[in-house]
Scaffold this active site. Structure first.
Site, PDB file in Angstrom:
ATOM      1  N   SER A  10       0.856  -1.191   0.000  1.00  0.00           N
ATOM      2  CA  SER A  10       0.000   0.000   0.000  1.00  0.00           C
ATOM      3  C   SER A  10       0.887   1.234   0.000  1.00  0.00           C
ATOM      4  CB  SER A  10      -0.886   0.010   1.244  1.00  0.00           C
ATOM      5  OG  SER A  10      -1.371   1.330   1.430  1.00  0.00           O
ATOM      6  N   HIS A  35      -1.132  -1.193  -4.359  1.00  0.00           N
ATOM      7  CA  HIS A  35      -2.412  -0.925  -3.677  1.00  0.00           C
ATOM      8  C   HIS A  35      -2.521   0.580  -3.420  1.00  0.00           C
ATOM      9  CE1 HIS A  35      -5.930  -2.016  -1.236  1.00  0.00           C
ATOM     10  NE2 HIS A  35      -5.507  -1.108  -0.355  1.00  0.00           N
ATOM     11  N   ASP A  37      -4.728   3.624  -1.951  1.00  0.00           N
ATOM     12  CA  ASP A  37      -5.787   3.930  -0.988  1.00  0.00           C
ATOM     13  C   ASP A  37      -6.348   5.340  -1.171  1.00  0.00           C
ATOM     14  OD1 ASP A  37      -6.012   1.574   0.702  1.00  0.00           O
ATOM     15  OD2 ASP A  37      -3.938   2.005   1.292  1.00  0.00           O
ATOM     16  N   MET A  39      -8.972   8.127   0.123  1.00  0.00           N
ATOM     17  CA  MET A  39      -9.791   8.514   1.285  1.00  0.00           C
ATOM     18  C   MET A  39     -10.288   9.944   1.118  1.00  0.00           C
ATOM     19  SD  MET A  39      -7.466   6.990   4.359  1.00  0.00           S
ATOM     20  CE  MET A  39      -6.628   5.404   4.224  1.00  0.00           C
ATOM     21  N   HIS A  68      -8.409   1.182  -4.048  1.00  0.00           N
ATOM     22  CA  HIS A  68      -9.324   0.907  -2.933  1.00  0.00           C
ATOM     23  C   HIS A  68     -10.006   2.220  -2.555  1.00  0.00           C
ATOM     24  CE1 HIS A  68      -9.514  -0.183   1.682  1.00  0.00           C
ATOM     25  NE2 HIS A  68     -10.709  -0.027   1.146  1.00  0.00           N
ATOM     26  N   MET A  70     -12.159   4.486  -0.443  1.00  0.00           N
ATOM     27  CA  MET A  70     -12.791   4.707   0.866  1.00  0.00           C
ATOM     28  C   MET A  70     -13.433   6.078   0.787  1.00  0.00           C
ATOM     29  SD  MET A  70      -9.682   3.120   3.095  1.00  0.00           S
ATOM     30  CE  MET A  70      -8.552   3.256   1.715  1.00  0.00           C
ATOM     31  N   MET A 139     -11.253  -6.067   5.122  1.00  0.00           N
ATOM     32  CA  MET A 139     -10.455  -5.168   5.964  1.00  0.00           C
ATOM     33  C   MET A 139     -10.158  -5.884   7.278  1.00  0.00           C
ATOM     34  SD  MET A 139     -10.054  -2.464   4.168  1.00  0.00           S
ATOM     35  CE  MET A 139      -9.074  -1.640   5.423  1.00  0.00           C
ATOM     36  N   ASP A 181      -6.500  -6.637   3.996  1.00  0.00           N
ATOM     37  CA  ASP A 181      -5.895  -5.297   4.069  1.00  0.00           C
ATOM     38  C   ASP A 181      -5.903  -4.781   5.501  1.00  0.00           C
ATOM     39  OD1 ASP A 181      -5.047  -2.702   3.638  1.00  0.00           O
ATOM     40  OD2 ASP A 181      -6.750  -2.114   2.374  1.00  0.00           O
TER      41      ASP A 181
END
Ligand code: DX5
Ligand code: ZN
Length: 232
Positions: A10, A35, A37, A39, A68, A70, A139, A181
């Site tokens: 990540s 990966h 992330d 957010m 991913h 979020m 998760m 993850d």
């Protein structure tokens, strides 16, 4: 048959001032997937990176970019990530009002699609959309931050997810990846693999292990993750 395990560092824990080099280095050291992330300080209490950064790193690597999300809602931004070169786009079912539609949107744009399950989110969300899913992501921490501790109950949930996926794969012959993850490291990855995961996100364990002066700085951590996986 030998199992295939994929390691997905990540980049949340990478040095962002050197992001391109960091990605080149982890992939050269044997990682399989980037990966990514995303957010939004709304669905989770933190703010990270968006499609611009995905687009910027796309030419740096041929590796799969696993986005991913979020964020909430998801539909507005999915096309931007597809255009920015994402290969896999996953989102949390609670963050979409129309899960089936969002999954279809990801697929229609040429990406692999997946659902992400928070520690307390039921796997029931899978039941009517398995045909539209390429990856299930569990998760093993509450989303929002790197560097948290692995929640052991995830092992039971992985076994359940593995069973559902195996039954589906037997019936259809189509492959679905099972990714985990949060809090994954060389000490716990063996039992996580034994519980059924095949794809492993690791942020702080990978990027926190670097010695700045070493040109092959990720060889040893990726090597020890692989060695632990070989015991599974
Ligand atoms: C958490 C993110 C994870 C995180 C993992 O919300 O989805 O990908 O970066 O970091 P570690 O491996 O440090 O738990
Ligand atoms: Zn993640």
């Amino acid at each position: 048959m030998e199992k295939t395990f994929r390691i997905a560092p990540s980049i949340l824990s990478a040095n962002f001032a050197e992001l391109g080099q960091e990605i080149t280095d982890v992939i050269t050291s044997g990682a399989d997937i980037v990966h990514f992330d995303v957010m939004d300080n709304h669905y989770v209490p933190n703010l990270t990176i968006g499609p611009l950064v995905c687009e910027a790193i796309r030419p740096v690597t041929d590796a799969i970019i696993d986005v991913h999300l979020m964020i909430e809602p998801v539909d507005r931004i999915i096309p931007d990530f597809a255009k920015a070169g994402a290969n896999i786009i996953t989102f949390h079912p609670e963050a979409s009002n129309h899960i089936d539609r969002s999954l279809s949107m990801v697929r229609d744009l040429g990406c692999k699609s997946g659902l992400v399950f928070n520690p307390a989110t039921s796997l029931d969300y899978l039941d009517h959309v398995m045909d539209k899913i390429d990856m299930v992501l569990l998760m093993s921490v509450n989303p929002g931050f790197g560097g948290q501790k692995f929640i052991p109950e995830t092992l039971n949930k992985l076994r359940l997810a593995r069973k559902k996926i195996d039954q589906y794969m037997e019936k259809t012959g189509r492959e679905i990846w099972l990714e985990v993850d949060g809090g994954v490291n060389a000490d716990n990855i063996t039992e996580i693999a034994q519980a059924g995961a095949d794809t492993f996100v690791a942020g702080s364990a990978v990027f926190g292990a670097a010695n700045d002066n070493d040109p092959n700085k990720y060889d040893s951590i990726i090597g020890s993750l692989r060695a632990s996986l070989a015991k599974a």
